[in-house]
Design a protein around this motif. Structure first.
Motif: not given
Length: 279
Positions: A116-123, A158-168
């Motif tokens: 779905d859209e959320d999955y694509f954004r997270r990846v 690590p902060l970049s990766q953590y926020l990436a999992h929030k789709q940022l």
């Protein structure tokens, strides 16, 4: 000793089969002792036939997750005929659940990773964080939702990766006195750039431990008090020029800093699509 060879076959991505297979392999050997090949998105029997043929030729084994019962039965029988070790990773669980719940499985590959859209954004965000980590490509600054800046060892990665999992989409830029920050840093809205401040004492402790972990003495310039003071002075100068928000990370876990940033993003003035470069 020749490397072990394992084929991972799936009618979806194959992540589950690969994860389970690697977990089992870790009980017998290190990653350097085997080669694992993933064969994802199987759509026809010929692919399965080819996998068994190559496994037979190379003395390999097969682990698979196939929700299509016809594919499962074919692969098991073909492997048996060719004397290839073949393990059905998901089949027994599906059969047990079918008995328990008294209903047929949906037999749709990849439901656990419904694209779905959320999955694509997270990846996409995770890939972005990796690509634009540590200022390796300044083009990421203008494309990012957030740009983290700070001296070395302020948990930017690590902060970049953590926020990436929030789709940022997060880029991070190291601040080093000898290197001018990219000009694009001064072209984005100031609130999208977040400085990570740290006390000199805390930074000195962290860097000493880092040097020890690398087998180096703690007297290196990297952990020198005067060097640290110089870096932090330069960091404060850049922050002043940018006029961006700053978070003191001296005694904060990555999760705590991330929550502060996420709360900032919820403020009314924040617009992830606002970018001076596009004006």
């Amino acid at each position: 000793m020749e490397k072990a060879i394992i084929y991972v076959v799936s009618d979806s991505v194959g992540e589950t089969a690969e994860f389970v297979t690697k977990a089992a392999l870790s009980q017998f050997m290190s990653e350097n002792d085997y080669d694992l090949y993933r064969i994802p998105y199987v759509e026809n029997i010929e692919v399965l036939r080819g996998a068994v043929y190559h496994a037979n030729q190379l003395g390999a084994m097969i682990g698979f997750t196939l929700v299509n019962p016809m594919f499962r039965e074919f692969l098991i029988q073909e492997a048996k005929n060719k004397n290839v070790e073949c393990v059905d990773i998901m089949g027994p669980m599906l059969q047990a659940m079918e008995r328990k719940f008294k209903k047929r499985p949906k037999q749709e590959p990849g439901l656990i990773h419904k694209l779905d859209e959320d999955y694509f954004r997270r990846v996409e965000a995770i890939e972005f964080a990796v690509r634009y980590d540590d200022g390796r490509d300044p083009r990421g600054v203008q494309q990012a939702d957030i740009v983290l800046i700070g001296v070395s060892r302020t948990s930017k990665t690590p902060l970049s990766q953590y926020l990436a999992h929030k789709q940022l989409k997060v880029a991070n830029v190291p601040i080093v006195p000898e290197v001018e920050p990219p000009t694009s840093l001064f072209e984005i809205p100031s609130h999208k750039c977040i400085g990570l401040r740290i006390s000199p004492e805390k930074l000195n402790d962290i860097r000493k431990e880092r040097l020890k972990s690398l087998g180096l003495g703690d007297q290196a310039a990297y952990a020198n008090v005067d060097r640290i003071a110089s870096e932090l002075d330069y960091f404060n100068k850049i922050i002043h020029q940018l006029g961006c928000p700053v978070i003191d990370v001296s005694n904060k876990a990555v999760e705590e800093t991330a929550n502060i940033i996420l709360n900032m993003i919820n403020q009314p003035y924040w617009d992830l699509h606002d970018n001076k470069a596009n004006e």
